[in-house]
Design a protein around this motif. Structure first.
Motif, PDB file in Angstrom:
ATOM      1  N   ALA A   1     -86.621 109.638 -33.730  1.00  0.00           N
ATOM      2  CA  ALA A   1     -85.414 109.114 -34.382  1.00  0.00           C
ATOM      3  C   ALA A   1     -84.248 110.090 -34.240  1.00  0.00           C
ATOM      4  CB  ALA A   1     -85.704 108.830 -35.854  1.00  0.00           C
ATOM      5  N   GLN A   2     -84.542 111.388 -34.402  1.00  0.00           N
ATOM      6  CA  GLN A   2     -83.498 112.420 -34.235  1.00  0.00           C
ATOM      7  C   GLN A   2     -82.999 112.457 -32.795  1.00  0.00           C
ATOM      8  OE1 GLN A   2     -85.426 116.034 -35.270  1.00  0.00           O
ATOM      9  NE2 GLN A   2     -85.109 115.787 -37.471  1.00  0.00           N
ATOM     10  N   ARG A   3     -83.941 112.402 -31.886  1.00  0.00           N
ATOM     11  CA  ARG A   3     -83.607 112.475 -30.463  1.00  0.00           C
ATOM     12  C   ARG A   3     -82.697 111.303 -30.078  1.00  0.00           C
ATOM     13  NH1 ARG A   3     -83.013 116.031 -26.739  1.00  0.00           N
ATOM     14  NH2 ARG A   3     -83.585 115.476 -24.628  1.00  0.00           N
TER      15      ARG A   3
ATOM     16  N   PRO B   1     -78.504 109.373 -27.296  1.00  0.00           N
ATOM     17  CA  PRO B   1     -78.856 107.942 -27.236  1.00  0.00           C
ATOM     18  C   PRO B   1     -79.012 107.431 -25.806  1.00  0.00           C
ATOM     19  CG  PRO B   1     -76.561 108.268 -27.969  1.00  0.00           C
ATOM     20  CD  PRO B   1     -77.217 109.605 -27.986  1.00  0.00           C
ATOM     21  N   TRP B   2     -78.384 108.115 -24.852  1.00  0.00           N
ATOM     22  CA  TRP B   2     -78.433 107.646 -23.455  1.00  0.00           C
ATOM     23  C   TRP B   2     -79.836 107.705 -22.868  1.00  0.00           C
ATOM     24  CZ3 TRP B   2     -75.511 111.832 -25.127  1.00  0.00           C
ATOM     25  CH2 TRP B   2     -76.056 113.092 -24.837  1.00  0.00           C
ATOM     26  N   ILE B   3     -80.714 108.460 -23.508  1.00  0.00           N
ATOM     27  CA  ILE B   3     -82.091 108.517 -22.997  1.00  0.00           C
ATOM     28  C   ILE B   3     -82.724 107.125 -23.040  1.00  0.00           C
ATOM     29  CG2 ILE B   3     -84.417 109.410 -23.483  1.00  0.00           C
ATOM     30  CD1 ILE B   3     -82.978 111.997 -24.500  1.00  0.00           C
ATOM     31  N   TRP B   4     -82.388 106.361 -24.076  1.00  0.00           N
ATOM     32  CA  TRP B   4     -82.956 105.009 -24.225  1.00  0.00           C
ATOM     33  C   TRP B   4     -82.116 103.943 -23.516  1.00  0.00           C
ATOM     34  CZ3 TRP B   4     -84.273 108.833 -27.467  1.00  0.00           C
ATOM     35  CH2 TRP B   4     -85.588 108.871 -27.937  1.00  0.00           C
ATOM     36  N   ASP B   5     -80.889 104.345 -23.199  1.00  0.00           N
ATOM     37  CA  ASP B   5     -79.943 103.386 -22.634  1.00  0.00           C
ATOM     38  C   ASP B   5     -80.144 103.346 -21.120  1.00  0.00           C
ATOM     39  OD1 ASP B   5     -77.739 101.866 -22.011  1.00  0.00           O
ATOM     40  OD2 ASP B   5     -76.339 103.549 -22.183  1.00  0.00           O
ATOM     41  N   THR B   6     -81.231 102.705 -20.695  1.00  0.00           N
ATOM     42  CA  THR B   6     -81.578 102.776 -19.270  1.00  0.00           C
ATOM     43  C   THR B   6     -81.127 101.544 -18.491  1.00  0.00           C
ATOM     44  OG1 THR B   6     -83.745 101.877 -19.780  1.00  0.00           O
ATOM     45  CG2 THR B   6     -83.576 104.268 -19.642  1.00  0.00           C
TER      46      THR B   6
ATOM     47  N   TRP C   1     -86.982 123.798 -23.744  1.00  0.00           N
ATOM     48  CA  TRP C   1     -88.244 123.800 -24.494  1.00  0.00           C
ATOM     49  C   TRP C   1     -87.979 123.474 -25.972  1.00  0.00           C
ATOM     50  CZ3 TRP C   1     -93.425 124.324 -23.536  1.00  0.00           C
ATOM     51  CH2 TRP C   1     -94.239 124.625 -24.627  1.00  0.00           C
ATOM     52  N   ASP C   2     -87.067 124.248 -26.584  1.00  0.00           N
ATOM     53  CA  ASP C   2     -86.795 124.092 -28.018  1.00  0.00           C
ATOM     54  C   ASP C   2     -86.381 122.659 -28.355  1.00  0.00           C
ATOM     55  OD1 ASP C   2     -87.327 126.764 -28.193  1.00  0.00           O
ATOM     56  OD2 ASP C   2     -85.242 127.402 -28.495  1.00  0.00           O
ATOM     57  N   ALA C   3     -85.629 122.047 -27.445  1.00  0.00           N
ATOM     58  CA  ALA C   3     -85.093 120.708 -27.719  1.00  0.00           C
ATOM     59  C   ALA C   3     -86.184 119.637 -27.713  1.00  0.00           C
ATOM     60  CB  ALA C   3     -84.014 120.356 -26.699  1.00  0.00           C
ATOM     61  N   HIS C   4     -87.389 119.998 -27.254  1.00  0.00           N
ATOM     62  CA  HIS C   4     -88.436 118.982 -27.138  1.00  0.00           C
ATOM     63  C   HIS C   4     -89.672 119.236 -27.988  1.00  0.00           C
ATOM     64  CE1 HIS C   4     -85.930 118.164 -23.610  1.00  0.00           C
ATOM     65  NE2 HIS C   4     -86.283 116.913 -23.839  1.00  0.00           N
ATOM     66  N   VAL C   5     -89.648 120.331 -28.766  1.00  0.00           N
ATOM     67  CA  VAL C   5     -90.832 120.667 -29.572  1.00  0.00           C
ATOM     68  C   VAL C   5     -90.900 119.776 -30.815  1.00  0.00           C
ATOM     69  CG1 VAL C   5     -91.990 122.444 -30.925  1.00  0.00           C
ATOM     70  CG2 VAL C   5     -90.892 123.052 -28.769  1.00  0.00           C
ATOM     71  N   VAL C   6     -91.924 118.952 -30.880  1.00  0.00           N
ATOM     72  CA  VAL C   6     -92.160 118.126 -32.073  1.00  0.00           C
ATOM     73  C   VAL C   6     -92.829 118.989 -33.138  1.00  0.00           C
ATOM     74  CG1 VAL C   6     -93.392 116.112 -32.967  1.00  0.00           C
ATOM     75  CG2 VAL C   6     -92.360 116.036 -30.678  1.00  0.00           C
ATOM     76  N   LEU C   7     -93.804 119.773 -32.698  1.00  0.00           N
ATOM     77  CA  LEU C   7     -94.490 120.685 -33.619  1.00  0.00           C
ATOM     78  C   LEU C   7     -95.235 121.734 -32.798  1.00  0.00           C
ATOM     79  CD1 LEU C   7     -97.903 120.061 -33.875  1.00  0.00           C
ATOM     80  CD2 LEU C   7     -96.890 117.860 -34.424  1.00  0.00           C
TER      81      LEU C   7
ATOM     82  N   LEU D   1     -94.811 118.324 -27.194  1.00  0.00           N
ATOM     83  CA  LEU D   1     -93.452 118.141 -26.674  1.00  0.00           C
ATOM     84  C   LEU D   1     -93.132 116.659 -26.496  1.00  0.00           C
ATOM     85  CD1 LEU D   1     -93.376 120.827 -23.820  1.00  0.00           C
ATOM     86  CD2 LEU D   1     -92.751 121.107 -26.228  1.00  0.00           C
ATOM     87  N   TRP D   2     -91.908 116.305 -26.819  1.00  0.00           N
ATOM     88  CA  TRP D   2     -91.418 114.941 -26.627  1.00  0.00           C
ATOM     89  C   TRP D   2     -91.057 114.739 -25.149  1.00  0.00           C
ATOM     90  CZ3 TRP D   2     -91.203 110.348 -28.776  1.00  0.00           C
ATOM     91  CH2 TRP D   2     -90.303 109.401 -28.270  1.00  0.00           C
ATOM     92  N   VAL D   3     -91.384 113.586 -24.620  1.00  0.00           N
ATOM     93  CA  VAL D   3     -91.113 113.272 -23.212  1.00  0.00           C
ATOM     94  C   VAL D   3     -89.978 112.243 -23.126  1.00  0.00           C
ATOM     95  CG1 VAL D   3     -92.082 112.226 -21.129  1.00  0.00           C
ATOM     96  CG2 VAL D   3     -93.481 113.788 -22.502  1.00  0.00           C
ATOM     97  N   ASP D   4     -88.918 112.592 -22.388  1.00  0.00           N
ATOM     98  CA  ASP D   4     -87.775 111.679 -22.255  1.00  0.00           C
ATOM     99  C   ASP D   4     -87.957 110.683 -21.105  1.00  0.00           C
ATOM    100  OD1 ASP D   4     -86.201 112.953 -24.297  1.00  0.00           O
ATOM    101  OD2 ASP D   4     -85.790 114.569 -22.869  1.00  0.00           O
ATOM    102  N   ARG D   5     -88.604 111.146 -20.052  1.00  0.00           N
ATOM    103  CA  ARG D   5     -88.817 110.283 -18.892  1.00  0.00           C
ATOM    104  C   ARG D   5     -90.239 110.455 -18.377  1.00  0.00           C
ATOM    105  NH1 ARG D   5     -85.228 107.929 -20.172  1.00  0.00           N
ATOM    106  NH2 ARG D   5     -83.178 107.637 -19.257  1.00  0.00           N
ATOM    107  N   HIS D   6     -90.896 109.328 -18.197  1.00  0.00           N
ATOM    108  CA  HIS D   6     -92.256 109.366 -17.651  1.00  0.00           C
ATOM    109  C   HIS D   6     -92.296 108.418 -16.458  1.00  0.00           C
ATOM    110  CE1 HIS D   6     -96.854 108.610 -18.293  1.00  0.00           C
ATOM    111  NE2 HIS D   6     -96.608 109.400 -17.269  1.00  0.00           N
TER     112      HIS D   6
END
Lengths: 206, 462
Positions: A177-179, A184-189, B9-15, B24-29
């Motif tokens: 949710a924070q991300r 927001p563009w990460i989801w805006d594909t 790294w810091d921007a993707h650490v969930v825990l 880590l959170w993944v933005d693109r797979h």
């Protein structure tokens, strides 16, 4: 996956560096479903007369001793499937490809890091691997090996990552949710047909 | 003070667990036909894809490069159909075989603007390090991890050590990103950067085009690195603007990327540097990417090698059919290949075409563009005719002869000058002998029939 901490088995040596994943399993075999059994593909194209893994004394081998940079190359987990399906539980080498080592641990295969010159000189032999103590003994040798502590615990406990992560569901949702708010563009594909340059070939270089 | 990698790294650490493992959170797979094992694991557990919008399918590993309309090989047809089925089941965006934007995943993703600075990008393919050229944290994962990402959109990692690899000086004519990459891998070893996140820096890296940076980052894995990256700059922002899937509010996104640089004084666990004065056009002679030398060199002699290296060199020479002391430029090739996620973008094809234009290749070969859009662009520029008039085959896009999964193979014992990334035994087919080099160097080998220094051939051209 069942955990383990103590293991005794026949070890066999492959005195070569850079045994990459293309050698562990050639690409042409990877379309097979796992149920086909990947052991038959292990090091397929290196097999021949005098191949150490096929020696009579290596019958039933489950520990592989090798040279530096074992499992380098591609991320194909099939390289680990080939080892595991052929009965291997431990690979000992001075260094491993990072992705291979991670894949190994995810399949209960120990990538034990230590200098292997002395071991290679006495192969094949029966060895005892103590994962808790991080030691390998047998054939008159006693060695210590390195393993990432996270991986060690995972192997001993037989943890499964998907099950473990499920317990963190709430934290993941909060993070997502924070991300979404921050970027927001990460989801805006959706394809943007109004952007400058739309209609030109994006492969054209700049 | 943080490095670029620290920030990513810091921007993707969930825990982070007590034992040091981070989720880590993944933005693109990105997934491809080879991801079938992971989809099977998902199905076994009855799990759904957590974030279908962030999961993108690309058909590349098994796709035919000729006669695509009806795939005759049932195994290959099944692989392509399985990916299509999994994408449909889970509602994933797919660049499938018939899509005009289909290509190699590491070419198509950046080309489409789907990979962006600041993102964490994973794919079940080791060359996912490529995406670091866009200021992203990209790394390859195995099938168990692919299944985990599909199910949770996260991945467990332990933070790698940070390494900065600086290239000082400027590239001489005829020297490019491929040469820089093979040079450092030869210097540090195929496991030289094991366990490290590499940031490429220095004036020679800054001077590279984005496509050159993609090549440099692509080969990070061949030096054992966990990932490779280049900090975003104006060159990158210009390159990204207007891409089909670039953010709608591009300027706002670009503003947020401005911080994606290592802070002055930020500490790295390891610093290495390369003097560009020492970097010449490079070719490989052996069976590991670390077996690379300037084209002006000679095949190593095991008898003169340090102890511990001699046996491996001798084995490599036997496999490669080379003699100690032989001049590299005397090594005759049987065929050439220009393609792969490493070197098949439009600039690569232009560089090869500039060498080969108006000449005939002395050996057969094929050119497989990095994506179908690269292919279309090359055809618009007339590059396809340059290659076909030289006698090379101009084929469709895919991983093709880099890995041979689609049946594009080098025959046993045959020697191929190749713009790809791995000269492993059997990589291009059982018994195949691969020499890695830049696309311009492949073109030079094509027109002379042997390994060749491209520099004299560039005189008065391009």
């Amino acid at each position: 996956m069942t955990g383990w901490s103590h293991y005794r088995g026949v070890a066999v040596g492959l005195a070569a560096e850079n045994i990459d994943t293309d050698q562990l399993i050639p690409a042409r075999f990877m379309s097979a479903p796992r149920s086909a059994g990947y052991g038959q593909f292990l090091l397929h194209d290196l097999r021949g007369p005098d191949f150490p893994l096929d020696a009579p004394e290596a019958e039933g081998a489950s520990i592989l001793i090798a040279g530096r940079n074992f499992g380098s190359g591609s991320s194909r987990e099939a390289a680990v499937y080939a080892l595991v399906d052929a009965g291997y539980r431990v690979v000992v080498a001075p260094s491993f490809g990072d992705i291979f080592a991670s894949n190994a641990v995810n399949n209960g295969l120990l990538p034990a890091r230590t200098d292997t010159a002395a071991l290679l000189a006495v192969m094949p032999a029966t060895l005892i691997v103590d994962l808790s103590a991080q030691t390998i003994t047998g054939a008159g040798l006693a060695l210590e090996f390195d393993i990432d502590p996270v991986w060690k615990t995972k192997l001993i406990k037989g943890w499964d990552d998907i099950d473990m992560t499920a317990s963190h569901r709430a934290q993941i949702d909060t993070f997502a949710a924070q991300r979404r708010k921050q970027a927001p563009w990460i989801w805006d594909t959706a394809e943007d047909t109004t952007a400058p340059g739309a209609g030109t070939n994006p492969a054209g270089g700049r | 003070m943080r490095t670029l990698f620290d920030k990513l790294w810091d921007a993707h650490v969930v825990l982070t667990r007590e034992d040091g493992a981070s989720l880590l959170w993944v933005d693109r797979h990105y997934v491809h036909e080879g991801s079938h094992h992971a989809f099977a694991k998902l199905a076994e557990r009855g799990l759904a894809v957590a974030e279908p919008a962030l999961t993108i399918g690309v058909a590349d590993h098994y796709v035919p490069t000729r006669r695509r309309a009806g795939i005759t090989d049932p195994d290959i047809a099944r692989m392509v159909a399985t990916l299509e089925g999994n994408a449909a089941t889970h509602g994933l965006r797919l660049f499938g075989l018939a899509d005009p934007r289909q290509g190699i995943v590491h070419v198509t993703g950046p080309e489409q603007g789907l990979t962006l600075p600041g993102m964490l990008v994973v794919c079940g393919d080791s060359h996912t390090s490529t995406h670091g050229a866009l200021g992203a944290y990209g790394f390859g994962i195995g099938a168990t991890e692919v299944a985990h990402v599909l199910a949770t959109q996260t991945v467990w990692q332990k933070k790698p050590a940070r390494m900065r690899l600086s290239f000082h000086g400027t590239a001489a004519p005829g020297v490019g990103a491929k040469d820089m990459a093979l040079h450092w891998i030869a210097a540090l070893g195929a496991d030289g950067a094991r366990g490290h996140a590499v940031e490429y820096a220095g004036p020679a890296v800054r001077a590279l085009s984005v496509e050159g940076r993609l090549t440099l980052c692509n080969l990070s894995i061949e030096g054992g690195a966990r990932c490779g990256m280049v900090g975003p700059d104006a060159v990158l922002i210009d390159w990204l603007r207007g891409r089909p899937h670039a953010p709608a509010d591009f300027d706002r996104a670009a503003e947020s990327w401005a911080d994606l640089a290592s802070d002055t004084g930020a500490e790295f666990d390891r610093e290495e540097s390369i003097d560009m004065g020492a970097v010449a056009p490079v070719v490989t002679w052996g069976t590991s990417p670390e077996d690379a030398l300037p084209i002006t060199g000679t095949v190593p002699d095991p008898a003169r090698a340090p102890e511990g290296r001699a046996a491996r060199i001798a084995e490599a020479l036997e496999y490669m059919g080379l003699r100690p002391g032989q001049k590299l430029t005397d090594v005759a090739v049987d065929q050439v290949f220009i393609g792969s996620c490493t070197n098949a973008r439009i600039e690569d094809l232009r560089a090869a075409a500039a060498v080969i234009a108006g000449l005939r290749a002395k050996v057969p070969g094929m050119v497989s563009p990095g994506s179908s859009l690269v292919k279309a662009q090359a055809e618009a520029e007339g590059l396809d005719r340059v290659f076909t008039e030289a006698g090379l085959d101009w084929v469709d896009s895919g991983c093709s002869m880099c890995v041979g999964m689609n049946g594009d193979l080098v025959a046993p014992g045959k020697r191929c000058a190749s713009s790809t990334n791995r000269n492993f035994r059997g990589r291009q087919g059982p018994g195949a002998r691969t020499h890695l080099m830049s696309p311009a160097m492949v073109a030079a080998a094509a027109v002379t029939g042997h390994l060749t220094d491209v520099r004299p051939l560039l005189q008065g051209r391009a």
